[in-house]
Structures are given as C-alpha cells and as structure tokens.
Enzyme design. Structure first.
Site, short mmCIF file in Angstrom:
data_model
loop_
_atom_site.label_atom_id
_atom_site.label_comp_id
_atom_site.label_asym_id
_atom_site.label_seq_id
_atom_site.Cartn_x
_atom_site.Cartn_y
_atom_site.Cartn_z
N GLU A 338 29.69 42.56 26.37
CA GLU A 338 28.39 42.40 27.01
C GLU A 338 27.68 43.73 27.15
OE1 GLU A 338 28.72 40.35 30.78
OE2 GLU A 338 29.18 38.44 29.82
N GLU A 427 31.98 33.47 26.22
CA GLU A 427 32.32 33.57 27.65
C GLU A 427 31.26 32.84 28.46
OE1 GLU A 427 33.29 37.62 29.29
OE2 GLU A 427 32.06 36.89 30.97
#
Ligand code: DCB
Length: 502
Positions: A338, A427
C-alpha cells in the site's frame, strides 16, 4: 551485470567488443570526482557525481548520461549544529527526456531538513533521499534543473551522492554492484513439492491475465479466494500447513497471502531477522504448494510510504524469491502492498514496478505480478489512465475496508475495469481502515456484488487472533488450525460464508 553483457558481446562479435572497450576507455561507464564549487561566494566545497547508464550495446553507440551535483550555498550556526542551504543540480545530457529522478546522500545521523523547493526529502538513518517533484521532476534532454533544501546537521559536512535513480532505474556504479549482488544465478531453484491430486493447483495450473480477467491454464476465468496472514513477524504461528488446509477444505479457499512488513517493528528492512522471515515464507510457500493452493509473496510496505524508499532491498528480495520459486506455478508476487503519503503513480510506484518486474521476469517469465496503487491501494483510476505497458500477467491492487471505503472507491474500480485494468483485491476487511471498529456489512455486501460480478480475486485481512475486528479468529482462541465456526470472529464467519459461496 555489464560484465555479463561483455561476455555476450564477445560471442556476438569483435566489433561490439571494441565498441564497448572504446566506450569504457572514455570513461562513460562511471565517473566520480570533485570539482570547484559553481558558486564562488560559497565557502563549502562542491561535490560532483557523474553517473551514466551503461552503453547501449545492443543497437548503436547511443549513450545516455546525466550529471548530478550537490553543493552548499551558505551555512550558518544553528544552536551548535550546522545549518546550510544545499542545491542539487541535475543536467540531462542524455538524448531522452527524464520524467522522474531522485538521489541518495549520506548524512550524519540526526540530520533534519527544514524546507525544500523542487524536491521532497526524507532522512532515514544515515540516508537522505532527495526526490525531485513538481517543476524539478521533468528534465527535458539538454536541460539543467536545480532544486534545493535547507538542512541542519550535527557537524559540518561535505555531501556526496551515493545513488542516482532516473525514471526508476539506478544509474551509478553501485547500481551494477547492487544488481550483481542481487544476481541469483547461484541460487538453485527449489524443487517444487507435488501437489495432492484434485487440488486447485492440479486442476487449474499456471494462471495468466487476459484483459481484466485472471484465467487458468486452460484459459477459463478463475477467481482466487482466500486469506492474508497478518504480519509474518508478529503471527508466525499461523504459517502452517494445517491452518492452510483448514482454509482450503473448510472455507473453500484456494489462495494464501504471506504479508511481510518491510518497515514496521520486526520488518524486513527495519531490523527484522531476514533469514527467519525468508524461512517463514518458504514454510508458507511449500505448505500452500503441497496443498495445491496459490500463494502470494507480499512485500508489505506501509510505514515506508513510498516503495522506492526500500527499493534496493526489494530488488534483492525479489531477485532471490523469483530464482528460488522459478519452478512454482502457484507463486504470485505482490511488490508493494500500500503506497501512501507522497508516493505518486507516475513519480514513484510505476518507476519502481518497472524496475522490479524485469528482475522477477529474469527468473520467472510468466508469474502473476501484483502492483500496488496510490493512497493505500485505492487509486486504480489513476493507474488505469497510465498502466504499465509491454508486460504480461500484471495486475493492480485495490484494497478496501468496508466501513471506510464505499462508493467513491467502487467507482474507481468500475472506471479502471472499463478501461481494461486487471484488478486484484489482495487485502480488505469489513471494518474501518484501521483494521478495527465496527463492521459495515451493508457496504461489505455492495463490495462483494462488485467483486463477484467481475470475478475479482480476493484475500481477506487477516489470519490471526489479534484483538481487532479484522482478525478472522476470535482473540480468545489460541488454536492455529482446525477452527470451529464458533471460534471465528464475526468477520471470520462472514468471510468463510462468502468464500464458501453461501
Ligand atoms: C492497511 C495495511 C495493513 C493494516 C490494515 C488495517 O492499512 F495494509 O497492514 O493492518 O490495512 O489498517 C494493520 C493491522 C494492525 C497493525 C497495523 C500496523 O490490522 O493490527 O497494528 O496494520 O500498522 C491501511 C489501509 C487503509 C488506510 C490506512 C491504512 N486508509 N493504514 O485508507 O486510510 O494506515 O494502516
């Protein structure tokens, strides 16, 4: 690296060898030296680093070249420390435009940057990274640009540049060394354990990307569904074959994501035991393989907002992983979990991916490589407008936490899919973006409508019993496999039902 090309060239022909020899003779490979300060009013010495690309030995004698120097233009006493203005001058003497560049400079521990212009700065330990931004980033061929910043150091320094990256590619002499170090020819590919018969892997084989769709070896659309571990360093006990078998047989899952933090406590680049972390990955990869499940090796950047911050480590890591698992059809690589903070697609993530992908491809020609997207893997719309080209089997992440991320992120997904971007939900959870707080099952349903109608693959965060909403196992349950439904958290029950298709 260049040595190998020499060898190749020797085989190709004497003329090419002579051309390289001539190129090396005039010093185009790497030059490093000092020169007079360009500003006569300054009292500090200037240091010049000249970094050049390798000669293009394949086509013509086209030699790209950049000249970067850092010098001070005034210093002052700052409560016993030394404050100074630093200028970085970048000359693009190559014959192509540059769209992004950054340098690393060794500084004493405890150095702090107050303000900057044309660049952003980050000090980590003894490394100062100076990244050109805004008007400093794009340098047309023949152009010279100067960016700057004010920095306080404990003692006076003569800064020197240790690395230069241009459009995601390391340029200086140490680049060759790093790549050499990252070279994995001595790593024997691991022999792949035979999957049990009738498993997902046996039935579907090596996966590929076709358009926006993940497809199996026969070309039929295929959806990966499963779970992500929590940080490997924090919850290593869930990396075991029985746990994965429970996910496969009781939940109906076919994929496990191994999340290896890079910069949190115990992270791969922040003091974690590298060998131990790699051993956990090996345990996880082999357990998944024996069970005939797919497995994602996740370089879990988070606190280190920008993938290029630990890019050198990532290069070595993925060179090693892809060499080791070259024979495994079930291993997927997720190269930056991320990106967040100031990490932009054009400036950081895309150039990073364009460096890592060829490193993996050198060992593994067709593994699925999953690339993170800006703003904690939300901005797939930005990526869809400028995807990586010339590569196959690349997918991009969207991550969501249903109580935080709603219509606006789903709209990004729809936009990106419409533009042809292959998306992987590597995710997500049902709660808020902290991984905790109340679940929003209404939003979660909307997300799964989108996921299932587009056959998107997904991994649920996280296979652990941490006392937080997103943990799939109840915090009071210490079993590391074989969970009864009553031992799952609210999230765990919901996700299990989802994966089972109930
Ligand atoms: C992501 C991260 C993941 C993080 C979860 C939940 O972060 F990829 O590492 O997991 O989503 O926040 C959490 C764990 C905690 C752990 C913490 C370590 O659940 O147990 O202590 O990591 O830092 C996101 C995702 C989205 C956003 C922010 C974060 N967002 N974030 O949209 O603002 O800052 O962690």
């Amino acid at each position: 690296m260049w040595f190998k090309e020499h060898k190749k060239q020797i085989l190709i022909g004497v003329i090419a060898v002579l051309a390289i020899a001539a190129a090396l003779a005039v010093g185009i490979f790497i030059g490093r030296g000092k020169q007079e300060t360009p500003n006569p009013t300054t009292d500090t010495e200037a240091v010049t680093d000249t970094a050049t690309e390798e000669p293009d030995t394949e086509s013509d004698a086209d030699v790209s070249q950049y000249n970067v120097e850092i010098f001070t233009s005034g210093s002052w006493d700052s409560n016993g420390s030394v404050g100074a203005t630093y200028n970085v001058r970048f000359s693009n003497t190559s014959d192509a435009d540059v769209s992004a560049w950054y340098i690393e400079v060794e500084v004493p521990e405890g150095s702090t940057v107050a303000d900057s212009w044309g660049c952003t700065t980050e000090v980590k330990g003894k490394t100062l990274t100076i990244t050109a931004v805004d008007w400093g980033a794009a340098v047309a061929k023949g152009q010279t640009i100067e960016v700057g910043f004010n920095m306080t150091t404990p003692t006076a320094i003569t800064p020197s540049i240790s690395a230069l990256y241009v459009d995601g590619k390391k340029q200086d002499g140490s680049a060759a060394a790093t790549t050499e170090e990252a070279s994995t020819e001595e790593i024997e590919p691991e022999e792949r354990p035979e999957p049990e018969s009738g498993t997902p892997l046996e039935n579907h084989g090596a996966l590929q990307v076709e358009g926006t769709q993940l497809v199996d070896a026969s070309g039929a659309p295929y959806q990966l569904k499963g779970v992500s571990t929590h940080g490997l360093a924090w919850f290593p006990e869930y990396v075991n074959k029985d746990a994965f078998q429970t996910i496969r047989d009781d939940w109906g899952g076919n994929v496990i994501r191994l999340a290896m933090y890079t910069d949190e406590s115990g992270g791969y680049c922040s003091g974690g035991d590298k060998e131990q972390l790699k051993a956990l990955i090996d345990t996880g990869v082999n357990a998944a393989t024996e069970l005939g499940m797919y497995v994602i090796i996740d370089w879990h950047i988070l606190h280190d907002t920008d993938p290029k911050i630990n890019q050198g480590e990532a290069e070595k890591f993925f060179a090693e992983m892809s060499a080791k698992y070259a024979n495994y059809d079930n291993v997927l690589y997720e190269i930056c979990n991320e990106p967040n903070g100031g990490a932009t697609w054009d400036g950081s993530i895309k150039p990073y991916a364009e460096t890592i992908i060829p490193i993996i491809r050198k060992n593994d020609k067709d593994a699925i490589i999953i690339v993170g997207t800006p703003t904690w893997s939300q901005d797939v719309d930005i990526v869809a407008d400028n995807p990586i080209t010339g590569q196959e089997n690349i997918m991009y992440t969207v991550h969501f936490y249903a109580a935080t991320h709603t219509d606006n992120i789903r709209n990004k997904v729809t936009y990106a899919l419409d533009k042809g971007l292959p998306i992987f939900v590597s995710e997500f959870s049902l709660c808020d973006a902290s991984g905790n707080g109340a679940n929003d099952l209404n939003q979660a349903e909307k997300w799964f409508d989108l996921i299932n109608s587009n056959n998107l693959s997904y991994c649920s965060w996280s296979l652990s019993n941490k006392a937080e909403t997103s943990a799939l196992i109840q915090s009071g349950c210490s079993k590391t496999s074989g969970w009864e439904e009553s031992e799952l958290s609210e999230t765990g029950k919901w996700i299990r039902n989802q994966i089972r298709g109930n």
